[in-house]
Design a protein around this motif. Structure first.
Motif, PDB file in Angstrom:
ATOM      1  N   ILE A   1      31.320  -8.046  68.225  1.00 30.23           N
ATOM      2  CA  ILE A   1      30.109  -8.763  68.648  1.00 30.23           C
ATOM      3  C   ILE A   1      30.494 -10.076  69.314  1.00 30.23           C
ATOM      4  CG2 ILE A   1      28.040  -9.969  67.838  1.00 30.23           C
ATOM      5  CD1 ILE A   1      27.669  -7.855  65.736  1.00 30.23           C
ATOM      6  N   MET A   2      31.415 -10.814  68.667  1.00 28.90           N
ATOM      7  CA  MET A   2      31.843 -12.110  69.218  1.00 28.90           C
ATOM      8  C   MET A   2      32.590 -11.909  70.542  1.00 28.90           C
ATOM      9  SD  MET A   2      30.638 -14.554  67.631  1.00 28.90           S
ATOM     10  CE  MET A   2      31.496 -15.916  68.441  1.00 28.90           C
TER      11      MET A   2
ATOM     12  N   TYR B   1      31.949  -6.924  63.691  1.00 30.44           N
ATOM     13  CA  TYR B   1      31.567  -8.329  63.900  1.00 30.44           C
ATOM     14  C   TYR B   1      32.506  -9.014  64.878  1.00 30.44           C
ATOM     15  CZ  TYR B   1      28.726  -7.368  59.797  1.00 30.44           C
ATOM     16  OH  TYR B   1      27.839  -6.810  58.924  1.00 30.44           O
ATOM     17  N   SER B   2      33.795  -8.673  64.826  1.00 35.90           N
ATOM     18  CA  SER B   2      34.726  -9.234  65.811  1.00 35.90           C
ATOM     19  C   SER B   2      34.341  -8.783  67.217  1.00 35.90           C
ATOM     20  CB  SER B   2      36.163  -8.784  65.528  1.00 35.90           C
ATOM     21  OG  SER B   2      36.535  -9.160  64.226  1.00 35.90           O
TER      22      SER B   2
ATOM     23  N   LEU C   1      27.492 -15.655  62.551  1.00 33.22           N
ATOM     24  CA  LEU C   1      27.223 -15.512  63.990  1.00 33.22           C
ATOM     25  C   LEU C   1      26.134 -16.493  64.411  1.00 33.22           C
ATOM     26  CD1 LEU C   1      27.117 -11.609  64.380  1.00 33.22           C
ATOM     27  CD2 LEU C   1      28.992 -13.137  64.986  1.00 33.22           C
TER      28      LEU C   1
ATOM     29  N   ARG D   1      30.342 -12.417  56.922  1.00 30.74           N
ATOM     30  CA  ARG D   1      30.709 -12.748  58.312  1.00 30.74           C
ATOM     31  C   ARG D   1      29.535 -12.670  59.270  1.00 30.74           C
ATOM     32  NH1 ARG D   1      35.677  -9.898  60.782  1.00 30.74           N
ATOM     33  NH2 ARG D   1      35.076 -11.257  62.482  1.00 30.74           N
ATOM     34  N   LEU D   2      28.610 -11.769  58.993  1.00 37.52           N
ATOM     35  CA  LEU D   2      27.486 -11.606  59.905  1.00 37.52           C
ATOM     36  C   LEU D   2      26.676 -12.906  60.013  1.00 37.52           C
ATOM     37  CD1 LEU D   2      26.093  -9.456  61.659  1.00 37.52           C
ATOM     38  CD2 LEU D   2      24.564  -9.020  59.753  1.00 37.52           C
TER      39      LEU D   2
ATOM     40  N   LEU E   1      23.075 -14.371  68.881  1.00 36.44           N
ATOM     41  CA  LEU E   1      23.661 -13.050  68.633  1.00 36.44           C
ATOM     42  C   LEU E   1      22.891 -12.307  67.549  1.00 36.44           C
ATOM     43  CD1 LEU E   1      27.509 -13.558  68.982  1.00 36.44           C
ATOM     44  CD2 LEU E   1      25.765 -13.091  70.675  1.00 36.44           C
TER      45      LEU E   1
END
Lengths: 174, 287
Positions: free
Chosen positions: A114-115, A111-112, B8, B4-5, B12
């Motif tokens: 992705i950002m 996830y990090s 976003l 966490r997903l 995204l």
């Protein structure tokens, strides 16, 4: 430490740039690798990042940045060749093997990434990590998806809502 | 604590969903409140009838709809009714039997009016002569077009030349090119795979900006009459494959065949297929 190259000649050492993560770690990489990031490419073309200055990246921590750079360094030669037209089947297979290994990581790192890939505008990396998450979703029931993606267990109220939605969206589940 | 997903931003999550089929993407709406309406605005639709047929083989023609076909048609109806994105980046539609036509027009019109950048349309049912609805001005953003098993009318082929100002990738597979003059000044990547023309027609290709050209010819029936390819001065990579047709025994040696001028600057040439070397022989003698 490699001296920053002056002028635009191709001879001599490759031009290096310094990137500074949010927790103040300095990374020195070839400009060609960092330029896989559309965001950084502009700065680098303007002559930034060389010498002692460095480019601050306040949105990316050092663990994530080192992972991002691992990707960029591996993919830089192919990108320099203009991508597909000249790549041999062996090169492509090797990159594919690297990519598969690369996303075999903990979800929080994923996830990090992705950002970071989004902020730095690295197109190939954005697709790679998004596809990895999509692969984790494919072919699973809603509860399995929740578990796979690390969602907390639904409250009874949420569970009732989920059941109601399953009925409403029967046309996609039949 | 929230996962966490779900933190976003929408675009995204949409990017993640773009790697799912439309059916899988819709199914994510049940997962949590965060995902409930995401699919309605997703800019990438990937509709695939094969997902509804467990055998994954193209169905034979049947007058009655199988339960799978009914479910597929019902899915597309609901999808088109509830999906609300005003523009699409990617629209892929694959239908695999006769009844798919019922929703193909409707689905394509909806896809086309959203001015997609990428349009992929495949009809894998045999002997199709499905004709695309007019693209009109909605092809203004079209960058990649992939068509398989489609009938390409004169209007469509002419539209490629004048109505697609940013088209870079064109892939035609198993299509009947009824008007055999492919022209485009913007194309960079061109693939023509197992396509046919009408009886007696020679296919001409005028695409001067192409850097990568992929051509596969397997002559079926008596349709193959030849190909003329105009100069491609920027061509870097070419792969040419002319094959012997196992059933008819025909080889692609009838009619004019001219690839030589287009291959002058090529740096990466891949030849395959039993008949290729014979047809390109004059080329070798000039090296």
């Amino acid at each position: 430490m490699a001296a920053p190259e002056s002028g635009d000649g191709n001879n001599g050492a490759a031009r290096m740039v310094t990137l500074i993560s949010s927790d103040n770690t300095r990374f020195e990489v070839e400009a060609a690798a960092a330029s896989l990031s559309q965001t950084l490419q502009l700065t680098i073309l303007d002559g930034g990042g060389g010498g002692g200055d460095g480019i601050p990246l306040p949105n990316v921590d050092s663990a994530t940045l080192s992972k991002v750079l691992e990707y960029c360094i591996k993919h830089a030669p192919a990108a320099a060749n203009g991508g597909a037209p000249n790549a041999t089947a062996v090169d492509r297979a090797e990159l594919e093997r690297f990519d598969n290994e690369f996303v075999n990581i903990d979800q929080s790192v994923l996830y990090s990434l992705i950002m970071a890939a989004h902020n730095l505008e690295i197109e190939g990396l954005q697709s790679l990590v998004a596809k990895k998450v999509a692969d984790m979703i494919k072919g699973k029931s809603p509860m399995e998806i929740r578990r796979t993606l690390g969602f907390p267990d639904p409250t009874p109220e949420e569970q009732a809502e989920m059941n109601a939605h399953m009925l409403e969206y029967g046309w996609a589940y039949e | 604590m929230k996962d966490r997903l779900s933190l976003l931003p929408d675009d995204l999550l949409h990017n993640i969903m773009s790697f799912l089929t439309a059916r899988q993407a819709v199914q994510t709406c049940v997962v949590s409140r965060r995902w409930r309406n995401l699919w309605r605005s997703m800019p990438c639709l990937n509709v695939d009838q094969r997902e509804f047929n467990p055998t994954a083989e193209p169905e034979n023609w049947t007058f009655d709809k199988t339960p799978e076909t009914v479910r597929f048609l019902n899915f597309v109806d609901n999808l088109l009714m509830l999906h609300r994105a005003e523009s699409l980046d990617t629209f892929r539609f694959h239908f695999s039997n006769w009844h798919g036509r019922e929703v193909a027009d409707q689905c394509l019109c909806r896809g086309i009016e959203c001015c997609p950048r990428v349009l992929e349309f495949c009809y894998s049912y045999d002997n199709s002569n499905y004709e695309l609805p007019p693209l009109g001005s909605s092809s203004c953003r079209l960058r990649r077009l992939h068509l398989a098993g489609i009938y390409l009318s004169k209007n469509f082929v002419l539209h490629l030349r004048s109505g697609c100002p940013v088209l870079e990738d064109l892939e035609l597979e198993g299509c009947l090119i009824a008007y055999p003059k492919i022209m485009s000044c913007t194309l960079k990547n061109l693939a023509i795979i197992n396509c046919t023309t009408h009886w007696g027609h020679v296919l001409t290709v005028t695409t001067p900006a192409v850097i990568s050209f992929h051509l596969v010819i397997i002559p079926t029936g008596a349709y193959w009459k030849g190909i003329l390819v105009d100069e491609m001065p920027s061509l870097i990579k070419a792969s040419i494959s002319l094959k012997y047709h196992v059933c008819t025994g025909r080889v692609p040696n009838a009619g004019p065949f001219n690839l030589l001028r287009s291959l002058v600057n090529v740096r990466n040439l891949e030849l395959s297929g039993s008949e290729t070397l014979g047809r390109l022989n004059p080329f070798y003698s000039t090296i």
